[in-house]
Motif scaffolding. Structure first.
Motif, mmCIF file in Angstrom:
data_model
loop_
_atom_site.group_PDB
_atom_site.id
_atom_site.type_symbol
_atom_site.label_atom_id
_atom_site.label_comp_id
_atom_site.label_asym_id
_atom_site.label_seq_id
_atom_site.Cartn_x
_atom_site.Cartn_y
_atom_site.Cartn_z
ATOM 1 N N LYS A 195 -11.679 -8.037 7.028
ATOM 2 C CA LYS A 195 -13.025 -8.572 7.565
ATOM 3 C C LYS A 195 -13.387 -9.649 7.053
ATOM 4 O O LYS A 195 -13.202 -10.235 6.162
ATOM 5 C CB LYS A 195 -14.058 -7.135 7.554
ATOM 6 N N SER B 144 -13.010 -8.404 12.972
ATOM 7 C CA SER B 144 -11.821 -7.905 12.107
ATOM 8 C C SER B 144 -10.433 -8.074 12.491
ATOM 9 O O SER B 144 -10.221 -8.386 13.799
ATOM 10 C CB SER B 144 -11.867 -6.615 11.499
ATOM 11 N N TYR C 68 -11.729 -14.367 5.054
ATOM 12 C CA TYR C 68 -11.772 -12.980 5.227
ATOM 13 C C TYR C 68 -11.359 -12.275 3.768
ATOM 14 O O TYR C 68 -10.726 -12.895 2.970
ATOM 15 C CB TYR C 68 -10.734 -12.529 6.241
ATOM 16 N N ASP D 97 -10.457 -5.482 3.790
ATOM 17 C CA ASP D 97 -11.110 -4.305 4.030
ATOM 18 C C ASP D 97 -10.753 -2.907 3.546
ATOM 19 O O ASP D 97 -9.668 -2.357 3.681
ATOM 20 C CB ASP D 97 -11.397 -4.136 5.742
ATOM 21 N N LYS E 89 -5.880 -4.480 6.607
ATOM 22 C CA LYS E 89 -6.951 -4.612 7.508
ATOM 23 C C LYS E 89 -7.740 -5.720 6.720
ATOM 24 O O LYS E 89 -8.100 -5.818 5.438
ATOM 25 C CB LYS E 89 -7.763 -3.421 7.674
#
Length: 117
Positions: free
Chosen positions: A32, A46, A114, A117, A30
């Protein structure tokens, strides 16, 4: 004949090694937006990557999951690139530039940054 057998043995070992263990693809997981970087509004979403899919909201906010393939996902050093290909074909791929294992920049017009996450 012996040379051919040696080549086949090396190919078999290389295939076995590449199929065993966890993926070294740094994109899996993941992501974000990096809050430490000033970014434009188009960077405010995200993303999630699995071994075979990409999930994120489309421009209208609807969450979509696409089937993907990766090229260059076995990263050994940074910076490095991973290419993501959808069913739109290789000509429409997206390049993800990794600055580290936990920071990347999709090579799109907005150049969002990014973090994992």
């Amino acid at each position: 004949m012996k040379t051919r057998a040696n080549v086949l043995a090396v190919l078999l070992l290389a295939t076995t090694a590449s199929c065993s263990g966890a993926s070294a693809n740094p994109l899996i997981g993941k992501w974000k937006p990096d809050p430490s970087v000033q970014q434009n509004d188009s960077c405010n979403f995200s993303m999630t990557f699995t071994a075979k899919t990409y999930t994120s909201p489309d421009p209208w906010g609807k969450v979509r999951t696409l089937d993907v393939r990766y090229v260059g996902g076995d990263v050994k050093s940074y910076p490095a690139d991973v290419y993501v290909i959808t069913d739109a074909g290789a000509a429409n791929h997206t390049t993800y530039r990794f600055l580290s294992a936990d920071k990347m920049v999709p090579q799109t017009a907005s150049l969002c940054t990014y973090i994992r996450d």
